[in-house]
Scaffold this active site. Sequence first.
Site, PDB file in Angstrom:
ATOM      1  N   HIS A 173       3.363   6.519  -6.808  1.00 54.63           N
ATOM      2  CA  HIS A 173       2.584   8.001  -7.298  1.00 54.63           C
ATOM      3  C   HIS A 173       3.426   9.065  -7.305  1.00 54.63           C
ATOM      4  CE1 HIS A 173      -1.501   9.954  -7.021  1.00 54.63           C
ATOM      5  NE2 HIS A 173      -1.059  10.043  -8.330  1.00 54.63           N
ATOM      6  N   HIS A 208       0.844  -1.203  -0.065  1.00 58.80           N
ATOM      7  CA  HIS A 208      -0.166   0.082   0.171  1.00 58.80           C
ATOM      8  C   HIS A 208       0.868   1.251  -0.011  1.00 58.80           C
ATOM      9  CE1 HIS A 208      -3.783   2.378   1.318  1.00 58.80           C
ATOM     10  NE2 HIS A 208      -2.761   3.131   1.707  1.00 58.80           N
ATOM     11  N   GLU A 209       1.633   1.405   0.814  1.00 57.62           N
ATOM     12  CA  GLU A 209       2.470   2.472   1.008  1.00 57.62           C
ATOM     13  C   GLU A 209       3.554   2.793  -0.034  1.00 57.62           C
ATOM     14  OE1 GLU A 209       1.510   4.682   2.975  1.00 57.62           O
ATOM     15  OE2 GLU A 209       0.474   3.387   4.578  1.00 57.62           O
ATOM     16  N   HIS A 232       1.698   4.395  -2.986  1.00 61.34           N
ATOM     17  CA  HIS A 232       1.986   6.028  -2.741  1.00 61.34           C
ATOM     18  C   HIS A 232       3.305   6.431  -3.246  1.00 61.34           C
ATOM     19  CE1 HIS A 232      -2.010   6.465  -0.585  1.00 61.34           C
ATOM     20  NE2 HIS A 232      -1.674   6.122   0.396  1.00 61.34           N
TER      21      HIS A 232
END
Length: 678
Positions: A468, A461-462, A465
């Site tokens: 991104h 998940h991190e 990010h």
Amino acid sequence: MQNPLLGQETLPPFTRIRPEHVEPGVRELLARGRTRIEAIAALEKPTFATVVEPLEELQHQVSRSWSPVSHLNAVVNSDALRVGYNACLPLMSAYQTDLAQSEPLYHAYRTIAEQEGATLGPVQKQVIEHALRDFKLAGVGLDIARKERFKTVMLELTQLQAKFEENVLDATNGWTYRITDAAELRGLNEMLVDQARRRAHDERIEGWILTLDQPTYVAVVTDAESESLRRAFYEAWSTRASDQGPNAGRWDNSAVMEDILRKRYEAAQLLGFRSYAEFALSTRMAHSVEEVMQFLHELAQSARGAAQREFDELAAFAGRKLSAWDVGFYAERLQRSRYCVSQEELRPYFPLPRVLAGLFEVAERLFGVRIRERQGVPVWHPDVRFFDIESAEGQAIGSFYLDAYARPNKRSGAWMDECVGRKRLSSGLAQPVAYLVCNFLAPGENRPALLTHDDVLTLFHEFGHGLHHLLTRVDYPSIAGINGVAWDAVELPSQFLENYAWDREVLRRISSHVQTGAPLPEEMQSRLVATRSFHAGLQMMRQLEFALFDFRMHAEYDPQRGGRVLEMLNEVRKEVAVVPVPEWNRFPNSFGHIFSGGYAAGYYSYKWAEVLAADAFAAFEETGVFNRGTAQRFLDSILSRGGSRDALEAFIEFRGRRPEVKALLRQHGILATGELAA
Ligand SMILES: [Zn+2]
């Protein structure tokens, strides 16, 4: 010697930054910024090159100097650092508001939009549009008295939010549990027991000492056979920073929350919005209060039946009435008996080094990049590692720090934050740098850190990010990476990447038994994958409870009646809660996402973006999850675009249509129950 916060080295000199550098450094930084702003605002013929570019450069410099300060405050908090950080908050807030409320700059941007609008590219136009929007949202058009008031309110909000977070950290650090009877430890994993014994030993105390950090809390309520131990932890955790529980009244956030809600409402009113929720939505993908409420209610309707069935079944399995501190424990047992797999059993298969290598491989296959560790970079703690990311041709793209383990004085949870933002301006190029922070159980003396599959999901998940932020191709800092992205679309890349931690091929690559080196066996994989929809209804309802509570509290705030935090929570629970919660539970008092983080009136974003992520991933499933063409389109349309375009347009460009809820419900096994026809 020069203040280490003021250099513009490629990376912050972490080993040289001391608490005493913070306030003088920030004062100097902002003074220089103000001088620069004055000069820019005085220009007679404003142009994109003479106003916008220099201001983008300035924003870049200020945020890269401030970033290590707020980062250190979160990961190696100390009294001295706290003092410096808190002294800077009003300075930063005033600087930002003055900049955003500057009439001359606002007029300069309008002039540039009018005169150069036809010749600017779409990305440059977006920079200006965002800036004009943000000027208005900072109250540029208000009369002097209201402007001043707005500035004061924003400043007080920053301080209140910092206070909220301090209270939570202190309350978390301020409670430990001593065990003298080994029987009470039954069910807990060896690593945890080991740590607890060492801690007691260090303090020259008999027995074991358990702390209230997140991994310990989760392990206790999931695994401890002793109900009294589970209850003690549940009580301490869910009453942190409140008027209840073992430290009742100490570090109490109740009044802080009340103040935060009142000030947010006032800020929204000053700008002409009916509520803070409306104010927040003015920069979101969702456009109205009704749209969000309808979205949340629709999901609640779809999931309620499944959630109730899951809970009844769990109570039947336990053979007793369930208290809140029993749910995790029996859920784990039911899951184990049904799928013969537990998070603790999975740990030996997921040593962090192996998981990281597998995760990097996923990113490399999808986006054609390479990731390599770099030694010798100054860091804030010896456990921190540093990585470079480059193109297949070996060109530098960006870098990131990884701070993986839980330790005292580190904020709980996991997050990605910007260390350096990307820019490509006439002043030069800067590659993006990210912080990835997790709170995994630290390695033991002779073994690497071992992750549960939940931890693996957190890491993916991190890292989503992180990609991104790192793979952005936007040149202007204000809309590069995650900057300027509609907040309710920000969780798209992170939740998207989680899907890969469920993929069979990936599971094989990220697992390697710590003793035997064997990958996770096929049949264990099948059982693990089957758990994905386990209690999906209950989890969905829990997330919806948080989302509705947050959103309604910010949408329905009434100054006559105050925040009504507990009243609102009870109303929401009546509507969506399936698991009974004790009357003394005070979870809002430590709900940092909405009181000190960026999720105010925005917790719904997780679900909103999860819909986008599931629907986007479905496009990969249709073509093969490692299909380079699909990945390239995802990168080109969404991942690399930052805030340079509208989130809905970007999604439509990638998917060929608007997002649909179906993929998410199918992913959670909720649609398959036949409960939702559309
Ligand atoms: Zn996230």
